[in-house]
Motif scaffolding. Structure first.
Motif, PDB file in Angstrom:
ATOM      1  N   VAL A   1      17.475  -2.442  76.684  1.00 55.30           N
ATOM      2  CA  VAL A   1      18.747  -2.676  75.862  1.00 55.30           C
ATOM      3  C   VAL A   1      19.255  -1.710  74.990  1.00 55.30           C
ATOM      4  N   PRO A   2      20.649  -0.957  75.051  1.00 55.30           N
ATOM      5  CA  PRO A   2      20.904   0.034  74.112  1.00 55.30           C
ATOM      6  C   PRO A   2      21.585  -0.387  73.073  1.00 55.30           C
ATOM      7  N   PHE A   3      21.079   0.054  71.792  1.00 57.66           N
ATOM      8  CA  PHE A   3      21.687   0.116  70.410  1.00 57.66           C
ATOM      9  C   PHE A   3      22.144   1.376  70.079  1.00 57.66           C
ATOM     10  N   VAL A   4      23.179   1.633  68.808  1.00 58.03           N
ATOM     11  CA  VAL A   4      23.691   2.688  68.628  1.00 58.03           C
ATOM     12  C   VAL A   4      23.366   2.852  67.165  1.00 58.03           C
ATOM     13  N   LYS A   5      22.842   3.935  66.529  1.00 54.86           N
ATOM     14  CA  LYS A   5      22.983   4.008  64.918  1.00 54.86           C
ATOM     15  C   LYS A   5      24.526   4.319  64.576  1.00 54.86           C
ATOM     16  N   VAL A   6      24.991   3.640  63.561  1.00 54.92           N
ATOM     17  CA  VAL A   6      26.251   3.748  63.217  1.00 54.92           C
ATOM     18  C   VAL A   6      26.586   4.582  61.763  1.00 54.92           C
ATOM     19  N   ASP A   7      25.299   4.447  60.918  1.00 55.36           N
ATOM     20  CA  ASP A   7      25.621   4.729  59.701  1.00 55.36           C
ATOM     21  C   ASP A   7      25.850   6.618  59.604  1.00 55.36           C
ATOM     22  N   LYS A   8      26.324   6.761  58.343  1.00 58.66           N
ATOM     23  CA  LYS A   8      26.535   8.334  58.269  1.00 58.66           C
ATOM     24  C   LYS A   8      25.731   8.991  57.395  1.00 58.66           C
ATOM     25  N   GLY A   9      24.543   8.404  57.011  1.00 63.15           N
ATOM     26  CA  GLY A   9      23.467   8.900  56.223  1.00 63.15           C
ATOM     27  C   GLY A   9      23.766   8.071  54.839  1.00 63.15           C
ATOM     28  N   LEU A  10      22.892   8.785  53.764  1.00 66.50           N
ATOM     29  CA  LEU A  10      22.607   7.928  52.532  1.00 66.50           C
ATOM     30  C   LEU A  10      23.497   8.526  51.666  1.00 66.50           C
ATOM     31  N   ALA A  11      24.033   7.657  50.417  1.00 66.44           N
ATOM     32  CA  ALA A  11      24.722   8.221  49.321  1.00 66.44           C
ATOM     33  C   ALA A  11      23.486   8.640  48.146  1.00 66.44           C
ATOM     34  N   ALA A  12      23.941   9.477  47.291  1.00 67.39           N
ATOM     35  CA  ALA A  12      22.916   9.728  46.197  1.00 67.39           C
ATOM     36  C   ALA A  12      22.291   8.407  45.454  1.00 67.39           C
ATOM     37  N   GLU A  13      20.990   8.639  45.348  1.00 71.76           N
ATOM     38  CA  GLU A  13      20.150   7.346  44.701  1.00 71.76           C
ATOM     39  C   GLU A  13      20.937   7.117  43.180  1.00 71.76           C
ATOM     40  N   ALA A  14      20.955   5.775  43.259  1.00 73.71           N
ATOM     41  CA  ALA A  14      21.317   5.158  41.833  1.00 73.71           C
ATOM     42  C   ALA A  14      20.998   3.966  41.844  1.00 73.71           C
ATOM     43  N   ASP A  15      20.312   3.389  40.717  1.00 76.74           N
ATOM     44  CA  ASP A  15      19.874   2.125  40.409  1.00 76.74           C
ATOM     45  C   ASP A  15      18.606   1.901  41.326  1.00 76.74           C
ATOM     46  N   GLY A  16      17.809   2.996  41.463  1.00 75.47           N
ATOM     47  CA  GLY A  16      16.420   2.568  42.588  1.00 75.47           C
ATOM     48  C   GLY A  16      17.014   2.457  44.228  1.00 75.47           C
ATOM     49  N   VAL A  17      18.169   2.861  44.321  1.00 77.10           N
ATOM     50  CA  VAL A  17      18.360   2.781  45.923  1.00 77.10           C
ATOM     51  C   VAL A  17      19.226   3.605  46.101  1.00 77.10           C
ATOM     52  N   SER A  18      19.564   3.869  47.620  1.00 81.45           N
ATOM     53  CA  SER A  18      20.352   4.883  48.391  1.00 81.45           C
ATOM     54  C   SER A  18      21.229   3.901  49.026  1.00 81.45           C
ATOM     55  N   LEU A  19      22.546   3.793  48.702  1.00 81.40           N
ATOM     56  CA  LEU A  19      23.481   2.826  49.719  1.00 81.40           C
ATOM     57  C   LEU A  19      23.700   3.622  50.844  1.00 81.40           C
ATOM     58  N   MET A  20      24.542   3.298  51.694  1.00 83.30           N
ATOM     59  CA  MET A  20      24.941   4.205  52.925  1.00 83.30           C
ATOM     60  C   MET A  20      26.498   4.667  52.496  1.00 83.30           C
TER      61      MET A  20
END
Length: 296
Positions: free
Chosen positions: A98-117
């Motif tokens: 079954v095929p899936f595809v990655k859609v995010d464009k990478g990570l934003a800079a870390e803030a508050d202990g996390v990196s959003l998309m």
């Protein structure tokens, strides 16, 4: 391609191969494969070499739906070909994968202990193209580096907001809020993540998602999510663990299957003969499949 047939396959035994290394992770993946940075010039050559590696994996005798339930593709791989056919069609029609595809464009800079998309301005055209090519679902990744309740809540909200847009196209979203295995607060971050995911799932009015999660420090921490009515599957990323350690952790987490990248390709090199490559890949597939379906 039948979405209902693919959904049935996703619900059955097997694991997902993550073949979706993007710009930032591709050089490292190629180095592990035995191709140094100096062997190519520019992104086009780099991605061509990566595509050749992926095609070698997808066309290997052991890479079939018998044990590999699905494959997550990089966008360029989705748009490419294997054995003269579009990759999604080849995977499903020729391999039963079954095929899936990655859609995010990478990570934003870390803030508050996390990196959003990062923002995804071209998401809807990408999703429309994926539907046309016969892709079943998508994957998108955020990273959690510490036990920040506000940061983790923001990650989960962003993931589920985008998941709703993906589901509107008739695709199955894989939500991936990765907890870094290097985080000194990994156990606490995972406990917070479980709470936030449960709240988000309980608030979903309809539909289902898949969850791709770091193998937890507390065995069976995510077992309640595997039984949630809004969850189609819970899959685990290897996250930098060796294949042996990833499989050892996976085998004791019930209801969770693998979606490994580095742990799947560990030990595969460009200089291997086809027979050597196929045998090594078959061994990796068997080990990961057993850890996914034969729990301790």
């Amino acid at each position: 391609m039948s979405q209902s047939e693919m959904a049935a396959r996703v619900a059955a035994d097997g694991f997902i191969a993550a073949l979706d290394q993007s710009g930032g992770s591709t050089p490292g993946a190629l180095r592990l494969y035995g191709i140094p940075d100096g062997a190519y010039t520019g992104e086009a050559e780099m991605f061509a070499l990566m595509h050749a590696m992926r095609v070698r994996i997808m066309t290997a005798p052991a890479f079939t739906g018998a044990k590999v339930m699905g494959a997550i593709l990089f966008e360029g791989t989705m748009n490419g070909s294997a054995a003269g056919k579009p990759v999604p069609a080849y995977l499903w029609r020729e391999r039963g994968v079954v095929p899936f595809v990655k859609v995010d464009k990478g990570l934003a800079a870390e803030a508050d202990g996390v990196s959003l998309m990062k923002p995804m301005p071209d998401l809807d055209p990408l999703l429309a193209r994926a539907v046309k090519l016969g892709v079943f679902g998508t994957k998108m990744r955020s990273v959690i580096n510490g036990p920040s309740r506000d940061g983790i809540a923001a990650v989960v909200k962003q993931q589920f907001d985008v998941a709703a847009r993906i589901a509107a196209h008739g695709l199955m979203p894989i939500v991936e809020p990765e907890v870094s295995i290097k985080s000194p607060g990994k156990r606490d971050a995972e406990a917070i993540l479980l709470t936030e995911l449960t709240k988000a799932l309980d608030a979903m009015p309809d539909g289902r998602v898949m969850l791709k999660l770091t193998l937890p420090d507390v065995t069976d921490l995510y077992a309640p999510l595997t039984r949630h009515p809004r969850v189609a599957r819970v899959v685990a990323l290897s996250g930098g663990y060796s294949r042996a350690e990833a499989c050892e952790r996976l085998a004791v987490n019930h209801g969770v299957i693998a979606s490994f990248s580095r742990a799947l390709t560990e030990g595969l090199t460009v200089t291997m003969s086809d027979a050597e490559f196929d045998a090594a890949l078959a061994g990796a597939i068997e080990q990961i499949y057993v850890a996914s379906v034969a729990k301790q």
